[in-house]
Each structure stands twice: as structure tokens, then as C-alpha cells.
Design an enzyme around this catalytic site. Structure first.
Site, PDB file in Angstrom:
ATOM      1  N   ASN A   4       0.803  -1.182  -0.040  1.00  0.00           N
ATOM      2  CA  ASN A   4      -0.022  -0.095   0.119  1.00  0.00           C
ATOM      3  C   ASN A   4       0.827   1.350   0.024  1.00  0.00           C
ATOM      4  O   ASN A   4       0.377   2.153  -0.273  1.00  0.00           O
ATOM      5  CB  ASN A   4      -0.884   0.078   1.173  1.00  0.00           C
ATOM      6  CG  ASN A   4      -0.153  -0.306   2.491  1.00  0.00           C
ATOM      7  OD1 ASN A   4       0.289  -1.157   2.791  1.00  0.00           O
ATOM      8  ND2 ASN A   4      -0.152   0.659   3.415  1.00  0.00           N
ATOM      9  N   ALA A  60     -11.507  -4.558   0.469  1.00  0.00           N
ATOM     10  CA  ALA A  60     -11.937  -3.333   0.893  1.00  0.00           C
ATOM     11  C   ALA A  60     -12.695  -2.624  -0.105  1.00  0.00           C
ATOM     12  O   ALA A  60     -11.938  -2.235  -1.000  1.00  0.00           O
ATOM     13  CB  ALA A  60     -11.024  -2.688   1.796  1.00  0.00           C
ATOM     14  N   HIS A  71     -13.671   0.731  -0.042  1.00  0.00           N
ATOM     15  CA  HIS A  71     -13.436   2.098  -0.330  1.00  0.00           C
ATOM     16  C   HIS A  71     -11.927   2.507  -0.806  1.00  0.00           C
ATOM     17  O   HIS A  71     -11.882   3.437  -1.315  1.00  0.00           O
ATOM     18  CB  HIS A  71     -13.388   2.644   1.204  1.00  0.00           C
ATOM     19  CG  HIS A  71     -12.076   2.306   2.072  1.00  0.00           C
ATOM     20  ND1 HIS A  71     -11.005   3.480   2.247  1.00  0.00           N
ATOM     21  CD2 HIS A  71     -11.825   1.394   2.606  1.00  0.00           C
ATOM     22  CE1 HIS A  71     -10.365   2.844   2.894  1.00  0.00           C
ATOM     23  NE2 HIS A  71     -10.723   1.394   3.275  1.00  0.00           N
ATOM     24  N   THR A  77     -25.671  -9.031  11.708  1.00  0.00           N
ATOM     25  CA  THR A  77     -26.655  -8.747  10.534  1.00  0.00           C
ATOM     26  C   THR A  77     -25.902  -7.823   9.405  1.00  0.00           C
ATOM     27  O   THR A  77     -25.346  -6.851   9.717  1.00  0.00           O
ATOM     28  CB  THR A  77     -27.911  -7.784  11.041  1.00  0.00           C
ATOM     29  OG1 THR A  77     -28.604  -8.661  12.215  1.00  0.00           O
ATOM     30  CG2 THR A  77     -28.811  -7.553   9.875  1.00  0.00           C
ATOM     31  N   CYS A 130      -3.445   4.888   7.763  1.00  0.00           N
ATOM     32  CA  CYS A 130      -3.719   4.250   9.074  1.00  0.00           C
ATOM     33  C   CYS A 130      -2.758   4.542  10.343  1.00  0.00           C
ATOM     34  O   CYS A 130      -3.156   4.379  11.151  1.00  0.00           O
ATOM     35  CB  CYS A 130      -4.179   2.818   8.888  1.00  0.00           C
ATOM     36  SG  CYS A 130      -5.355   2.353   7.905  1.00  0.00           S
TER      37      CYS A 130
END
Length: 392
Positions: A163, A211, A213, A249, A339
Site C-alpha cells: 500500500n 475493502a 473504499h 446482521t 492508518c
């Protein structure tokens, strides 16, 4: 203040890409559906309609992973970080339950913190962890992994593409090394998914994290592809959702948006990759005309890498200072992983590659996809070169 943010050119897509029109349309379709808000695990007609929509999204995600991936192998999660943790802890514990001798896990030194920050949990659970270092070109060599393998290894986890540098790892070869020792192999494909072609069967992996996004889908939405019959101990309990593998859920709305992006991008990955790679090559070439700028990847033109990540080192500069000055000039870039952007330490990825901490202190990551305006890249290069020229 709101007006100022609109004038900034986003060149930090690797942190989170702008939401795509396809995702917005899918969310709107959900919002107007008569079963919007229904629990997809309910037995009544509204619940069944929601469940049917959820299963269609699973088909789309599986299709984007090559002809060998099957919908029931897709587990929806609350994001890429959760997908990584589920794979790392869940598979290691699942394998050990079957084969008690397998009490070791091997990961690379260039993994995202979503992997590295979970290593203490592995150790607390009784696993030994070994770290394999990359070569100076930014990828893990199969022989380096082979030197660490043994009959006690339960799991190897090495990312598909880094990344920070964009370096693509030889995952198929690495997975073969792991399997030769009887271990399972997981790859964090969060940065590479839908930017380069992925065929899970050709890669030979047992699990792969994604992921939404990172490709223009919604945040807090991810998935783990888990090959059938791969041992897994669930990490979240409280219900039988996702075939008992991940309780909670499911968010059908976000899954629909994720699937819409996958449907749009998967058929044109090669075309988009070629266009974006050409833009990145041009930016590398122009920036590296400055004697103060070098690519973080040796021989960047020869290394397989993600198309939309340009990773450079600026001699005599601090990343934070450059980022703030570029932001003031109208360009949003990063030093590395968003991050860990609050850290003042040199990038663990760059230092693992053998780059001195002093050089790594001036790291910048410019990232984009096929939606970028080439004129914005030219203006960015002008701005950065101007800043660098003014350095003492």
C-alpha cells in the site's frame, strides 16, 4: 472552509478513493426498495427479498476474483481490517485445531498494520510468529520464505501489493512455497483488488481480503474470500450469519454498493491499468529529473507494481512538511499508510526494504486511479519540483 476543501486535488486514492457513481446508484436503489431496512436473515417475504439481493452481491464479488471463485466463499465483513483479522487469527486457530503441531505463523515485514497490529494477539493465543523481509525492490522472494518454513507453520500471510510502494508480490510462487510445507496462505489484497487482475485459483491462495473504499465503494465494507474447506475459527460470535463464519446482521445497502463497483471495474481492469500505469510512469520520470527526488523502488520501470501509486523519497525534506505545503498549494498526498499517519517514525515498509531512516523521512506517496485529470498531475509535478528547488 468548505470552499477550500473543494479546491484541493485528491492524490491520495490509496488511502480511500472517491465514491463512484455506481456505488451511489446502488445505494439509492436500496433506499427506494420496499424491503429496505429488512433483516436478510428473517423468514418473511421482506427478509427473503433482502437476502436475495445480498446473494446477488456475493455473486458479483466472486465473479471479480476469477472463474474459480464461488459465491458461498465470500464472507462480508465490516471492512478490510476486519477481513484481515478474521483471516489471520481465524485460519491460524482453525488449522491448529486440526493439526496441533502447527503453532507458527509467518508474515512479511511490509504488511499493513491491519496484519502487524494483530501479531500480539497471535502470540497471546500461543502462536510463534516469524517475519520475512523483502528485497530492496520491495517484494518478498520465494527463497526467503522457504528458509522460514517448517512442519509447524499453520499460516503464511503476505500481501498482494504493498500500500505504500505499490510493489506487487509474487503471491503465486509464495503460496506454492507455503503449500509445500502444508501451511495455508492468506493474501491481503486490499490495495490491489480491482487495480490488477486477480484469479484466486491461479494465485493458489486459501484466503484473500478486500475493502470497498479502496476502489470507490463505501467505507466500513469489506469481504474475505475463503476457499472451501479452509479451516476457520470465527472471531465474532453472536449469530449464524455468513454461514456461521462472521456474526452480525449484514449491511445489504453497502454490499450492493460494493458489488456495483466490482461489476463496473472488473471487466475493464486491463484497460484502466494500462492508462493509469502510463500516467504514473510519466510522473515518475518527471519527478526524478530532480537530483533531490528518487523512486523508493529501485528500477521502478522494471518492477511489477500497482498502476496508480507513485512512491518517492525527497532528500533533505520531512514528509509532514512537504504534505502540509502541498496541501496549501492545493494537492492532497500522503507519506504512507493513512492508518498510521499520526506516527512520526519512518515507514516500517521502507526501512524493511533497507532504505535508511533519514531517506525514508522524506517519503511521499501519490496515488490515483483512471479518474485522475492528467493536467492535475502536471500541476502537481510543477508544485513539488518548485518546493524541492527551494530546499536548502
Amino acid at each position: 472552509m468548505q470552499q477550500e476543501s473543494h479546491s484541493v486535488v485528491n492524490l491520495d486514492y490509496a488511502a480511500s478513493a472517491p465514491l463512484r457513481a455506481e456505488a451511489r446508484s446502488a445505494e439509492a436503489a436500496y433506499d427506494t426498495a420496499p424491503w429496505a431496512g429488512a433483516n436478510p436473515n428473517a423468514l418473511h417475504s421482506l427478509g427473503r427479498a433482502a437476502a436475495s439481493a445480498l446473494e446477488r452481491t456475493r455473486v458479483s464479488i466472486a465473479r471479480s476474483l476469477g472463474p474459480g471463485a464461488r459465491p458461498h466463499e465470500v464472507i462480508f465483513t465490516g471492512g478490510g481490517t476486519e477481513a484481515d483479522q478474521l483471516a489471520l487469527l481465524g485460519i491460524a486457530e482453525g488449522v491448529r485445531e486440526r493439526e496441533h503441531i502447527r503453532t507458527r505463523v509467518v508474515v512479511s515485514a511490509i504488511e499493513h498494520d491491519a496484519i502487524l497490529d494483530n501479531l500480539p494477539l497471535l502470540r497471546a493465543a500461543g502462536f510463534n510468529v516469524d517475519i520475512v523481509a523483502p528485497c530492496r525492490a520491495g517484494y518478498v522472494e520465494p527463497h526467503a520464505l522457504a528458509a522460514l518454513m517448517g512442519p509447524d507453520v499453520a499460516l503464511v500471510s503476505i500481501m498482494l501489493a504493498n500500500n505504500e510502494t505499490g510493489a506487487v508480490q509474487p503471491v503465486a510462487d509464495l503460496a506454492h512455497v507455503a503449500h509445500d510445507a502444508g501451511a495455508r496462505f492468506h493474501t491481503d489484497a486490499i490495495q490491489g483488488y480491482l487495480h490488477i487482475p486477480i484469479d484466486v485459483r491461479a494465485l493458489g491462495v486459501d484466503a484473500l481480503s478486500m475493502a470497498a473504499h479502496k476502489v470507490g465503494g463505501p467505507v466500513s465494507t469489506g469481504a474475505l474470500w475463503l476457499k472451501s474447506r479452509t479451516p476457520l475459527r470465527p472471531q465474532v460470535f453472536g449469530g449464524g450469519q455468513e454461514a456461521g463464519r462472521r456474526a452480525g446482521t449484514q449491511d445489504v445497502r453497502q454490499a450492493m454498493a460494493f458489488a456495483a463497483v466490482a461489476d463496473a471495474l472488473a471487466p475493464r481492469i486491463s484497460e484502466d491499468r494500462a492508462r493509469v500505469q502510463a500516467l504514473a510512469d510519466g510522473l515518475y520520470a518527471r519527478l526524478c529529473t530532480s537530483p533531490r527526488i528518487q523512486a523508493s523502488l529501485d528500477a521502478w520501470g522494471e518492477v511489477e507494481r500497482l498502476p496508480g501509486i507513485v512512491s518517492i523519497l525527497v532528500t533533505g525534506a520531512e514528509s509532514e512538511d512537504l504534505i502540509l505545503k502541498l496541501d496549501a498549494a492545493g494537492f492532497a498526498v500522503a507519506a504512507g499508510s493513512a492508518c498510521s499517519s499520526g506516527s512520526t517514525d519512518a515507514s516500517h515498509v521502507l526501512t524493511a526494504m533497507g532504505i535508511p531512516a533519514g531517506d525514508a523521512a522524506g517519503a511521499l506517496r501519490i496515488s490515483f486511479d483512471e479518474r485522475v485529470d492528467p493536467a492535475d498531475l502536471d500541476r502537481f509535478a510543477d508544485a513539488l519540483l518548485g518546493l524541492v528547488e527551494g530546499l536548502r
